[in-house]
Scaffold this motif. Structure first.
Motif, short mmCIF file in Angstrom:
data_model
loop_
_atom_site.label_atom_id
_atom_site.label_comp_id
_atom_site.label_asym_id
_atom_site.label_seq_id
_atom_site.Cartn_x
_atom_site.Cartn_y
_atom_site.Cartn_z
N THR A 467 0.84 -1.19 0.00
CA THR A 467 0.00 0.00 0.00
C THR A 467 0.88 1.24 0.00
OG1 THR A 467 -1.66 -1.21 1.30
CG2 THR A 467 -1.90 1.19 1.15
N VAL A 469 1.61 5.40 0.19
CA VAL A 469 1.13 6.60 0.87
C VAL A 469 1.88 7.81 0.33
CG1 VAL A 469 0.38 5.48 3.00
CG2 VAL A 469 2.76 6.21 2.77
N ARG A 485 7.67 8.65 6.87
CA ARG A 485 7.06 7.87 5.79
C ARG A 485 8.07 7.55 4.69
NH1 ARG A 485 0.88 10.12 4.66
NH2 ARG A 485 0.03 9.50 6.70
N ALA A 489 8.90 4.04 7.22
CA ALA A 489 7.63 3.32 7.21
C ALA A 489 7.71 1.98 6.49
CB ALA A 489 6.54 4.19 6.59
N GLY A 493 6.31 0.30 9.38
CA GLY A 493 4.89 0.47 9.17
C GLY A 493 4.46 1.92 9.28
N ILE A 494 3.39 2.26 8.56
CA ILE A 494 2.91 3.62 8.55
C ILE A 494 2.42 4.05 9.92
CG2 ILE A 494 0.53 3.07 7.90
CD1 ILE A 494 2.66 5.92 6.46
N ASP A 495 1.92 3.08 10.71
CA ASP A 495 1.41 3.38 12.05
C ASP A 495 2.44 3.11 13.14
OD1 ASP A 495 1.52 0.65 11.90
OD2 ASP A 495 -0.51 0.31 12.65
N ASN A 572 5.63 3.58 1.23
CA ASN A 572 4.64 2.52 1.43
C ASN A 572 4.47 2.24 2.92
OD1 ASN A 572 7.31 1.26 1.40
ND2 ASN A 572 6.23 -0.68 1.56
N THR A 573 3.45 1.50 3.25
CA THR A 573 3.08 1.30 4.66
C THR A 573 3.85 0.18 5.34
OG1 THR A 573 1.29 -0.22 4.04
CG2 THR A 573 0.74 2.13 4.22
N ASN A 576 3.95 -5.98 4.64
CA ASN A 576 2.80 -6.52 5.36
C ASN A 576 2.34 -7.85 4.77
OD1 ASN A 576 2.47 -4.17 7.09
ND2 ASN A 576 1.82 -3.10 5.24
#
Length: 708
Positions: A467, A469, A485, A489, A493-495, A572-573, A576
């Motif tokens: 994904t 971003v 990011r 990331a 990860g984005i979070d 990207n996130t 994953n």
């Protein structure tokens, strides 16, 4: 009967460098040593030893265990991915903390251990060492961090006349901009005469060193030649990049290894993707020599031929294993070939002299990208034969339904994702990558039986979600968000939740770091995290403030004028895996396989699951296979040995049927390729048990097996 001098000469030659011809009975019989990663210079991971065979394998017992004593058993973040080599009854390898060592190959008794000069910034893994000798001069070449060391094979002491007091920088020949960027070598180099030819690992983010292939003089450490995998003005392939790309784009590195044809004087390398892996708005074009099989003059580095397997890679489709040198029968003729396995589950075969495909390869039209600034290639090359050894698309009817609630969860998530064919570009909605970022095939590589022309390859069949971003931040947003990011990331990860495997979550770090300490950590790196020396102090400051949730902004951030790369619009996130709520792959099994493929005909002969989950087995579910890392070797005794699986076992398969004939529970995961050798008439099999991948425990042992 004693061997004649001529046979002895041939034996020595194949043990050190390996002849390219493998079809005759006499030549096949010479595959009795394991002096090079992959067994011999052709990289086919084959042994003509057959004391351990289909009839005797059930009697295998542990012969010795060597423990290096340096695993991270608390955080479980160390691994051993080394394929050890055996020279004159001595086994050479690397430990969990990446120290080089030598042990008696018959007993496992340690003879020496070498600790590098710098701290443990070797970034997690080392896949082996290289041996070279010239008369009484016997050397181990070994990489750690940014350095290539030369050690005395008998003592483990540095060779002071090599480079700078025993080491050379792997940044040599990469140009000035590599000085502050990550450059390593997880995979050992290959030897041609007095040269060691090295690939590298570089960063996969938007700021990365170029992955040039280089040769160093083994006696002196001096740079002998450089091949620019990102061509410079006037060089072949320069027109496949933007004009100034060679000054600022990185990657296109040969990280997975090489093989050597000593008769032809050629080195064969496989290369990875250009950096950044998932967005190429700053590198429009096909991007030679990224994602290529390369044939180079081993003496000079001059290109003889190449074949690009992925044009303008946006999917992290690095060529994951070294090309291997095979001899097959095609159209009734013996053909010296180069065989390349891929993460997508394809096999490409080329004529070794010309690079011409042995089976047809079609340029297939693919989907264009809809991301701002991106220009996907219009076609991608797909071989007609052999058929892929991994499934190529993930469709709704393939959703995992073996555990309660899994199907409903996956189906709901599945609805919003792009899927249904290969080479769907990265997207903001999310694109399913299947096989995933870790294959299909991985760095352990295949094994090949020269007597039959059959290739054995283990693979993953797991979907991942990519994904994208936007990193363009407006207004009073933190610059730290954009920088995080862009640079962090992909791993965390984005979070900031990590990937649950290799990369940790970056939440609630206030108890471990203050801002200045975290800035230093970002600057220097540790373990699998590289040093971000290319970031300025204020960029590291912005990232640290964001990660630590410090509610403060600089005036530049408030005014929205913080500098950023205008060509990199997306990140990207993270990496994953697409999993069910209970942690199994979202697709129906098999999730890991071992396949036998006839390269003469281009046909898959059999395919079986590799690995199992004990809890599913207790429920009466047939073996599903597991995610797996590390390769196999095949023997004249009729066996294929492979560990690699998440269940931490090593297994022997019947090479004709795929039936499991023997298995053993290892002390930690054997995420490496085993080796085999003979001492005093006894055949041994040895595997590094470093664990640490896939949330399994770390270990520090090498386990050797033999018959009673």
């Amino acid at each position: 009967m004693k061997p004649t001098p001529l046979i002895l000469l041939a034996w020595i030659f194949i043990g050190i460098s390996c002849s390219t011809k493998t079809e005759t009975t006499a030549e096949i019989a010479l595959y009795t040593t394991w002096r090079i990663k992959g067994g011999t210079a052709d990289g086919i991971q084959y042994s003509s030893l057959q004391q351990i065979n289909k009839q005797t394998v059930l009697n295998l017992r542990v012969a010795w265990i060597y423990r290096s004593g340096d695993a991270d058993t608390i955080g479980n973040r160390t691994e051993i991915q080394c394929n050890p080599i055996i020279i004159d009854n001595i086994l050479y390898g690397t430990s969990a903390s990446l120290k080089a060592f030598a042990v008696d190959a018959a007993t496992g008794k340690e003879l020496w251990k070498f600790t590098p000069d710098e701290k443990n910034d070797g970034l997690g893994v080392n896949r082996g060492v290289t041996y070279w000798e010239d008369g009484n001069d016997k050397r181990i070449l070994y990489s750690f961090g940014q350095y290539l060391y030369a050690l005395d094979a008998r003592t483990g002491h540095k060779i002071q006349t090599f480079g700078d007091s025993g080491r050379v920088s792997l940044k040599e020949g990469l140009g000035e901009r590599a000085a502050n960027l990550m450059v390593l070598a997880n995979t050992p180099g290959v030897v041609y005469k007095h040269l060691i030819i090295m690939g590298s690992r570089v960063h996969e983010g938007p700021i990365a060193a170029p992955g040039y292939i280089r040769a160093f003089d083994i006696r002196t450490g001096k740079l002998a030649w450089v091949f620019h995998t990102i061509p410079q003005p006037g060089e072949f392939g320069y027109d496949t990049w933007p004009t100034e790309a060679w000054k600022k784009v990185g990657g296109a590195n040969s990280w997975s290894g090489m093989t050597v044809d000593h008769k032809r004087g050629l080195v064969f390398a496989s290369t990875g993707s250009p950096s950044f892996d998932f967005y190429g708005g700053n590198r429009k074009g096909n991007n030679l020599f990224a994602n290529c099989v390369l044939a180079l003059n081993a003496e000079t580095g001059e290109r003889k031929w190449h074949y690009q397997v992925i044009h303008h890679d946006m999917w992290d489709r690095d060529l994951p294993a070294a090309p291997i040198l095979t001899r097959i029968k095609h159209d009734g003729k013996d053909v010296d070939a180069v065989t390349q396995v891929t993460k997508s589950g394809h096999i490409y075969l080329f004529n070794r002299d010309t690079g011409a495909p042995i089976f047809p390869i079609n340029e297939v039209p693919v989907t264009p990208s809809d991301l701002d600034g991106e220009e996907a290639a219009k076609t991608q090359p797909i071989p007609e034969k052999p058929l892929p050894f991994a499934r190529q698309v993930f469709t709704e009817d393939m959703i995992n339904n073996i555990t309660p609630g899994a199907a409903a969860y996956v189906k709901e998530k599945f609805k919003g994702l792009r899927t249904g064919k290969q080479f769907i570009p990265p997207s903001k909605e999310g694109t399913i990558i299947f096989p995933g970022f870790d294959g299909g095939a991985e760095w352990g590589g295949p094994s090949f039986d020269p007597a039959t022309g059959i290739l054995y390859v283990n693979a993953n069949e797991m979907p991942w979600i990519l994904t994208m971003v936007d990193v363009r931040m407006k207004g009073e947003a933190w610059a730290g968000i954009s920088l995080y990011r862009t640079h962090c990331a992909t791993c965390h990860g984005i979070d900031r939740g990590g990937d649950g495997h290799v990369f940790p979550a970056l939440k609630n770090l206030q108890s471990k770091f203050n801002k200045e300490h975290l800035k230093q950590f970002i600057l220097k790196g540790k373990g699998v995290m590289p040093a971000f020396t290319h970031l300025s102090e204020r960029e590291r400051d912005a990232i640290a403030r964001y990660v630590l949730d410090l509610q403060e902004r600089t005036q530049e951030e408030k005014e929205g004028i913080f500098e950023r790369d205008p060509d990199i619009l997306y990140s990207n996130t993270g990496y994953n895996r697409f999993l069910t709520p209970d942690g199994y792959p979202a697709v129906q099994p098999p999730w890991g396989t071992l396949s036998a493929i006839d390269l003469n005909k281009g046909e898959i002969l059999w395919q079986v699951p590799l690995g199992e989950f004990e809890e599913l087995k207790k429920q009466g579910i047939a073996p599903t296979g597991t995610e797996n890392y590390g390769g196999s070797f095949v023997t004249a005794g009729g066996l294929v040995f492979v560990a690699a699986s998440r269940d931490e076992k090593i297994r022997a398969f019947d090479k004709d049927t795929g039936n499991i004939l023997w298995e053993y529970q290892l002390p930690a995961g054997g995420y490496a390729t085993p080796s085999t050798y003979e001492i005093g008439g006894k055949q041994y099999i040895v595997i590094a048990c470093g664990g640490g991948k896939m949330n399994t425990k770390s270990g520090d042992s090498y386990v050797a097996f033999a018959l009673p």
